[in-house]
Design a protein around this motif. Structure first.
Motif, PDB file in Angstrom:
ATOM      1  N   LYS A 263      26.887  10.739  51.810  1.00  0.00           N
ATOM      2  CA  LYS A 263      25.967  10.137  52.772  1.00  0.00           C
ATOM      3  C   LYS A 263      25.372  11.160  53.738  1.00  0.00           C
ATOM      4  O   LYS A 263      24.381  10.899  54.396  1.00  0.00           O
ATOM      5  CB  LYS A 263      26.635   8.989  53.511  1.00  0.00           C
ATOM      6  N   GLU A 264      26.010  12.320  53.855  1.00  0.00           N
ATOM      7  CA  GLU A 264      25.463  13.341  54.753  1.00  0.00           C
ATOM      8  C   GLU A 264      24.858  14.506  53.968  1.00  0.00           C
ATOM      9  O   GLU A 264      24.509  15.530  54.535  1.00  0.00           O
ATOM     10  CB  GLU A 264      26.542  13.847  55.713  1.00  0.00           C
ATOM     11  N   ALA A 265      24.749  14.336  52.649  1.00  0.00           N
ATOM     12  CA  ALA A 265      24.251  15.444  51.829  1.00  0.00           C
ATOM     13  C   ALA A 265      22.750  15.612  52.020  1.00  0.00           C
ATOM     14  O   ALA A 265      22.034  14.627  52.242  1.00  0.00           O
ATOM     15  CB  ALA A 265      24.553  15.174  50.367  1.00  0.00           C
ATOM     16  N   GLY A 266      22.297  16.841  51.951  1.00  0.00           N
ATOM     17  CA  GLY A 266      20.857  17.073  52.148  1.00  0.00           C
ATOM     18  C   GLY A 266      20.361  18.319  51.440  1.00  0.00           C
ATOM     19  O   GLY A 266      21.123  19.064  50.840  1.00  0.00           O
ATOM     20  N   VAL A 267      19.049  18.489  51.524  1.00  0.00           N
ATOM     21  CA  VAL A 267      18.385  19.611  50.854  1.00  0.00           C
ATOM     22  C   VAL A 267      17.391  20.190  51.852  1.00  0.00           C
ATOM     23  O   VAL A 267      16.765  19.424  52.607  1.00  0.00           O
ATOM     24  CB  VAL A 267      17.595  19.085  49.629  1.00  0.00           C
ATOM     25  N   SER A 268      17.210  21.491  51.837  1.00  0.00           N
ATOM     26  CA  SER A 268      16.226  22.045  52.789  1.00  0.00           C
ATOM     27  C   SER A 268      14.816  21.746  52.275  1.00  0.00           C
ATOM     28  O   SER A 268      14.571  21.668  51.066  1.00  0.00           O
ATOM     29  CB  SER A 268      16.429  23.550  52.953  1.00  0.00           C
ATOM     30  N   ARG A 269      13.930  21.574  53.219  1.00  0.00           N
ATOM     31  CA  ARG A 269      12.541  21.254  52.922  1.00  0.00           C
ATOM     32  C   ARG A 269      11.910  22.305  51.992  1.00  0.00           C
ATOM     33  O   ARG A 269      11.231  21.984  51.035  1.00  0.00           O
ATOM     34  CB  ARG A 269      11.775  21.273  54.241  1.00  0.00           C
ATOM     35  N   LYS A 270      12.200  23.556  52.309  1.00  0.00           N
ATOM     36  CA  LYS A 270      11.569  24.629  51.535  1.00  0.00           C
ATOM     37  C   LYS A 270      12.027  24.591  50.080  1.00  0.00           C
ATOM     38  O   LYS A 270      11.237  24.721  49.151  1.00  0.00           O
ATOM     39  CB  LYS A 270      11.901  25.978  52.195  1.00  0.00           C
ATOM     40  N   LYS A 271      13.346  24.402  49.929  1.00  0.00           N
ATOM     41  CA  LYS A 271      13.882  24.378  48.563  1.00  0.00           C
ATOM     42  C   LYS A 271      13.273  23.201  47.786  1.00  0.00           C
ATOM     43  O   LYS A 271      12.885  23.338  46.624  1.00  0.00           O
ATOM     44  CB  LYS A 271      15.407  24.232  48.637  1.00  0.00           C
ATOM     45  N   LEU A 272      13.183  22.071  48.487  1.00  0.00           N
ATOM     46  CA  LEU A 272      12.618  20.892  47.821  1.00  0.00           C
ATOM     47  C   LEU A 272      11.181  21.173  47.387  1.00  0.00           C
ATOM     48  O   LEU A 272      10.797  20.913  46.256  1.00  0.00           O
ATOM     49  CB  LEU A 272      12.672  19.680  48.756  1.00  0.00           C
TER      50      LEU A 272
ATOM     51  N   VAL B 133      13.892   9.003  52.006  1.00  0.00           N
ATOM     52  CA  VAL B 133      14.542  10.260  52.380  1.00  0.00           C
ATOM     53  C   VAL B 133      14.674  10.218  53.898  1.00  0.00           C
ATOM     54  O   VAL B 133      13.806   9.661  54.570  1.00  0.00           O
ATOM     55  CB  VAL B 133      13.658  11.469  51.967  1.00  0.00           C
ATOM     56  N   ARG B 134      15.787  10.759  54.419  1.00  0.00           N
ATOM     57  CA  ARG B 134      15.921  10.801  55.877  1.00  0.00           C
ATOM     58  C   ARG B 134      15.772  12.231  56.349  1.00  0.00           C
ATOM     59  O   ARG B 134      16.103  13.158  55.615  1.00  0.00           O
ATOM     60  CB  ARG B 134      17.313  10.311  56.291  1.00  0.00           C
ATOM     61  N   SER B 135      15.301  12.355  57.586  1.00  0.00           N
ATOM     62  CA  SER B 135      15.206  13.700  58.143  1.00  0.00           C
ATOM     63  C   SER B 135      16.379  13.884  59.087  1.00  0.00           C
ATOM     64  O   SER B 135      16.724  12.979  59.838  1.00  0.00           O
ATOM     65  CB  SER B 135      13.880  13.853  58.875  1.00  0.00           C
ATOM     66  N   GLU B 136      17.003  15.058  59.036  1.00  0.00           N
ATOM     67  CA  GLU B 136      18.190  15.312  59.847  1.00  0.00           C
ATOM     68  C   GLU B 136      17.937  14.991  61.313  1.00  0.00           C
ATOM     69  O   GLU B 136      18.658  14.241  61.925  1.00  0.00           O
ATOM     70  CB  GLU B 136      18.580  16.772  59.707  1.00  0.00           C
TER      71      GLU B 136
ATOM     72  N   GLU C 277      15.626  25.225  59.039  1.00  0.00           N
ATOM     73  CA  GLU C 277      14.794  24.063  59.358  1.00  0.00           C
ATOM     74  C   GLU C 277      15.575  22.786  59.069  1.00  0.00           C
ATOM     75  O   GLU C 277      16.566  22.814  58.343  1.00  0.00           O
ATOM     76  CB  GLU C 277      13.504  24.105  58.529  1.00  0.00           C
ATOM     77  N   PRO C 278      15.099  21.653  59.616  1.00  0.00           N
ATOM     78  CA  PRO C 278      15.873  20.427  59.419  1.00  0.00           C
ATOM     79  C   PRO C 278      16.007  20.074  57.953  1.00  0.00           C
ATOM     80  O   PRO C 278      15.088  20.258  57.164  1.00  0.00           O
ATOM     81  CB  PRO C 278      15.060  19.371  60.161  1.00  0.00           C
ATOM     82  N   LYS C 279      17.151  19.548  57.630  1.00  0.00           N
ATOM     83  CA  LYS C 279      17.406  19.174  56.246  1.00  0.00           C
ATOM     84  C   LYS C 279      16.842  17.796  55.963  1.00  0.00           C
ATOM     85  O   LYS C 279      16.660  16.985  56.861  1.00  0.00           O
ATOM     86  CB  LYS C 279      18.918  19.134  56.035  1.00  0.00           C
ATOM     87  N   LEU C 280      16.618  17.548  54.695  1.00  0.00           N
ATOM     88  CA  LEU C 280      16.227  16.205  54.275  1.00  0.00           C
ATOM     89  C   LEU C 280      17.481  15.563  53.714  1.00  0.00           C
ATOM     90  O   LEU C 280      18.146  16.150  52.845  1.00  0.00           O
ATOM     91  CB  LEU C 280      15.142  16.297  53.200  1.00  0.00           C
ATOM     92  N   LEU C 281      17.791  14.397  54.225  1.00  0.00           N
ATOM     93  CA  LEU C 281      19.079  13.800  53.873  1.00  0.00           C
ATOM     94  C   LEU C 281      18.914  12.645  52.906  1.00  0.00           C
ATOM     95  O   LEU C 281      17.890  11.952  52.890  1.00  0.00           O
ATOM     96  CB  LEU C 281      19.771  13.297  55.149  1.00  0.00           C
TER      97      LEU C 281
END
Ligand code: PKZ
Length: 787
Positions: free
Chosen positions: A560-569, A610-613, A652-656
């Motif tokens: 539930k807290e897993a995320g990906v960085s915007r740039k990587k996405l 998608v949620r933003s951190e 940068e903020p992660k996308l969760l």
């Protein structure tokens, strides 16, 4: 017909305020429209047009002068030059066949007389070759030339008024769009209109000409593949505007048919100069999948060239979107399953017409979109080239004038089509296809098929599906024109009826609830995909983005807290977009793909997929606010790419991951999942090419069989993944990536692995892995998290 049914057919579509020109204010049913008939007030006491409205309509509609152009082409010096060039090429070939390599030493000596004597001894005569080429030129032009005439147009128009209502409940056009075309012709009388429809059915060209004729707009000359030169119909089509062209200009690979190229180039250029409007199907044939095919540039290159060399002052490209509630000329299921296309023939045409007349195909919708001036297009591409600092890319019409000694080896008119010109044509053609697809109205059957394939593969209660249709209509509102209006439940019932019990069933269960489900067969899913694919391009980017997001989510306990960085996405999504480059046109050449992806990301954030951190912590940062504001601004002006804010820093903020919207996320990912399965199966099949080249057709059959057995076993749940077209598109991609090599041997395409992939298993596995990453994994990972 009940009032509800009438509404469901979309004739009273609410006006769209967002784009009044493209979407129009109100539609009209052409089947009921005979503006030239009826009593003309203040003219006469009695008008026969009241009694015979259809006759009055066709007799009184405006007649134009349709000049024949074959004679003009025949007398053109460029054609004479091409005949000579072709004769010289044949002479060289014949000499080579008789003398082999000795030819080179002889030519080098430059002894013309000796050469001629040698030719004579060997029975080679330049004069007879020249005569043969002259005969060939006459025969090419005879085969090609249209005999468009008012008499046949009027007669066919009358027949159509009588026949069309037998199988279509309406032919819906947009009043404003027709007025726009009339205004365009009135404002610039010397400027030809170039109609560019996306090709779905044989009815397309019939309807375009019929609608134009009955609205007093000059009928176009239409580029028709010579496979349509069938007895009776061929002649009829010719008289109605068809000019026949070879579907493959150079049947022998590597050998340019200079004479044919010159004839086609000159025919089109002179037709434009003589004031003809032109129509051509830029995809080169009917779509087999329901979504647009990649465009071909030959005909367009000639038209742009006619502007560049000053033959015409400008031309207006009119993208035309055509859609049917039910496809009139059968389906393409056989071809998608790998079976051969049945060639056009007289009996096939007659039986097709007979079958059509006995059925109900619902509504046909045709949209004439806002024309582009070729002059302005070229200018705007130049502007982009200048902004890029690339001055070599600038196209200047005046810089090229029609020369009598111009080369005939390209359709464009120069020896070699320079890369800039090729890019320009490709950009224009991609833009036309993109715009046509975006402007295609969504019919009731498209919406039903889309819901069945992406959300309700096992069927659902009618009420639940009606709510889903409401959601779909809301999400499309303002971006896609809907070809229907009214209560969603009624629309579903109407669409089920049209598609028929062979595709969809609508039955009551023991509790009295109405259930709608797709018929569980490979054929029905492939056919439903055809209807659904009208909507697929619209959701393609968000589907790529979300599937990429899921593929990047790390394997962790705390999902539930897993995320990906915007740039990587973004970086990975851009790479994944490249995988689909031959399947979809994801952006216009004037749009930056990355910006579109950012816009889609904002939509996913807004919809909670998608949620933003930062947003999640209730502390929206300035970047986030700016990005959302930009997104809204871009919505208002869709052609302007908005800059995304954020510098791509690692911190940068992660996308969760958002567990509460999983069903919606799944629907979005389902849109491209069938394509991804086809692609990964092609990649996995590459191993049979190891030390073994294969005919392309055999390889395609192998993949289709593999997909069919996967579907049978249930390891692939998408029967619509069985698609010859997508297999072909994937092969184009693999060729582009230099994974495979394709060589053409006497018209047969042989494919083999490129050396690197032949030598290294790991490299091949890396390709499979790369493509496998676009397949959404619904049975594992994050799709199985409980909210
Ligand atoms: C009232 C009553 C109503 C009744 C109403 C009846 C209506 C009566 C009408 C009937 C009408 C039937 C209509 C049927 C519908 C079809 O039959 S659709 C099929 C036929 N039409 C088309 O295919 C049109 C689109 N296709 C094209 O433009 C294709 O390029 C061509 C011309 C067919 C050639 O295709 P090809 O042989 O595959 O070759 P392609 O790779 O495209 O390139 C050929 C050359 O074009 C040029 N070219 C291609 N791309 C580019 C580029 N990007 N830039 C510059 N040059 C380029 C180059 O010179 C190139 O040669 P190279 O330099 O590469 O050697």
């Amino acid at each position: 017909m009940t009032l509800e049914e009438f509404h469901a057919r979309g004739w009273f579509e609410e006006p769209k305020t967002q784009n009044a020109v493209a979407h129009g204010i109100g539609t009209q049913n052409m089947l009921e429209l005979t503006p030239q008939s009826g009593q003309k007030p203040f003219k006469k006491l009695f008008d026969w047009g009241v009694l015979f409205p259809y006759v009055a309509q066709v007799v009184r509609s405006e007649k134009f002068e349709y000049r024949q152009v074959t004679e003009i082409v025949h007398n053109d010096v460029v054609l004479k030059h091409a005949i000579k060039q072709a004769a010289e090429l044949t002479l060289r070939e014949q000499r080579y066949a008789k003398n082999g390599h000795r030819l080179l030493t002889r030519s080098a000596s430059g002894d013309q007389k000796a050469q001629e004597e040698d030719d004579e001894k060997k029975g080679i005569s330049y004069q007879s070759i020249l005569r043969k080429q002259e005969q060939r030129a006459i025969s090419i032009l005879k085969d090609m030339g249209s005999t468009l005439n008012n008499g046949l147009l009027a007669f066919t128009s009358w027949i159509l008024y009588k026949l069309l209502p037998c199988f279509l409940s309406g032919v819906v056009t947009n009043t404003k769009q027709i007025e726009m075309l009339k205004t365009a012709t009135e404002r610039s009388p010397g400027t030809p209109l170039i109609f560019v429809p996306l090709h779905r059915s044989h009815l397309d060209y019939i309807m375009v000409t019929w609608i134009l004729t009955n609205n007093d707009i000059r009928s176009p000359l239409v580029a028709a593949g010579n496979n349509l030169q069938i007895p009776v119909f061929g002649g009829l089509l010719r008289g109605l505007g068809a000019f026949f062209i070879k579907r493959k200009i150079d049947p022998v690979e590597g050998k340019k048919d200079v004479l044919y190229r010159a004839a086609l180039h000159l025919y089109l250029t002179h037709a434009l100069k003589q004031g003809h409007n032109v129509e051509f199907f830029i995809e080169g044939g009917r779509t087999r999948t329901g979504k647009p095919c990649m465009p071909k540039g030959g005909i367009l290159s000639v038209i742009v060239n006619a502007f560049m060399d000053g033959s015409i002052p400008d031309a207006l490209l009119v993208p035309v979107s055509v859609n049917y509630e039910r496809l009139v000329d059968g389906n393409f299921v056989r071809e998608q399953k790998g079976e051969k296309k049945i060639p056009e023939s007289f009996t096939k045409a007659i039986s097709g017409i007979w079958k059509a007349l006995k059925s109900n195909y619902g509504l046909m919708r045709i949209d004439f979109n806002e024309p582009y001036s070729i002059r302005e297009l070229v200018n705007s591409y130049n502007k982009i080239a200048r902004e890029d600092g690339n001055n070599t890319k600038v196209y200047k019409p005046a810089a090229r004038v029609l020369q009598h000694n111009q080369s005939t080896s390209s359709l464009y008119g120069t020896d070699v089509v320079c890369e800039e010109h090729r890019n320009l044509i490709e950009s224009i053609s991609r833009q036309v296809v993109f715009d046509c697809a975006a402007a295609t109205s969504v019919m009731s059957t498209n919406a039903l098929a889309f819901l069945l394939l992406t959300r309700f593969r096992n069927g659902a209660e009618e009420q639940i599906m009606a709510e889903a249709l409401d959601d779909l209509r809301n999400s499309l509102s303002g971006c896609k024109d809907m070809g229907f209006s009214g209560e969603s439940a009624q629309i579903l019932a109407y669409a089920c009826d049209l598609l028929g019990s062979g595709l969809v069933t609508r039955t009551r269960d023991e509790n009295g609830r109405m259930l709608i489900r797709a018929v569980n067969s490979v054929e029905s899913f492939i056919e439903l995909a055809y209807y659904s694919n009208v909507l697929t391009p619209h959701f393609a980017l968000s589907s790529i983005l979300l599937a990429t997001f899921h593929s990047l989510l790390p394997e962790t306990e705390n999902k539930k807290e897993a995320g990906v960085s915007r740039k990587k996405l973004m970086d990975t999504a851009l790479e994944n977009c490249q995988i689909y480059r031959y399947e979809f046109i994801l952006n216009k050449p004037t749009q930056v793909l990355e910006s579109l992806l950012y816009k889609q990301l904002d939509d996913l954030l807004i919809s909670g997929c998608v949620r933003s951190e930062k947003l999640h912590n209730d502390a929206p940062n300035a970047d986030e606010c700016k990005r959302l504001a930009n997104s809204l601004a871009a919505d208002l002006d869709e052609d302007d790419d908005y800059l995304h804010v954020g510098n791509g820093d690692a911190d940068e903020p992660k996308l969760l991951f958002a567990s509460d919207t999983l069903p919606q996320q799944r629907y979005i990912c389902e849109v491209l999942a069938p394509f991804a399965w086809t692609y990964v199966t092609v990649a996995q099949s590459l191993q049979i090419l190891h030390r073994n080249s294969m005919l392309e057709s055999e390889f395609i059959s192998f993949v289709i069989n593999d997909l069919s057995s996967k579907v049978k076993r249930g390891s692939c749940i998408y029967a619509e993944s069985i698609s010859t077209d997508s297999v072909r598109n994937c092969l184009k991609l693999l060729e582009k990536w230099s994974v495979i090599e394709v060589c053409n041997q006497q018209g047969m395409r042989l494919i083999s692995l490129n050396t690197l992939y032949e030598m290294s298993r790991e490299s091949l596995n890396a390709i499979v892995k790369k493509i496998d990453a676009i397949v959404p994994k619904f049975n594992s990972g994050y799709f199985n998290v409980t909210p």
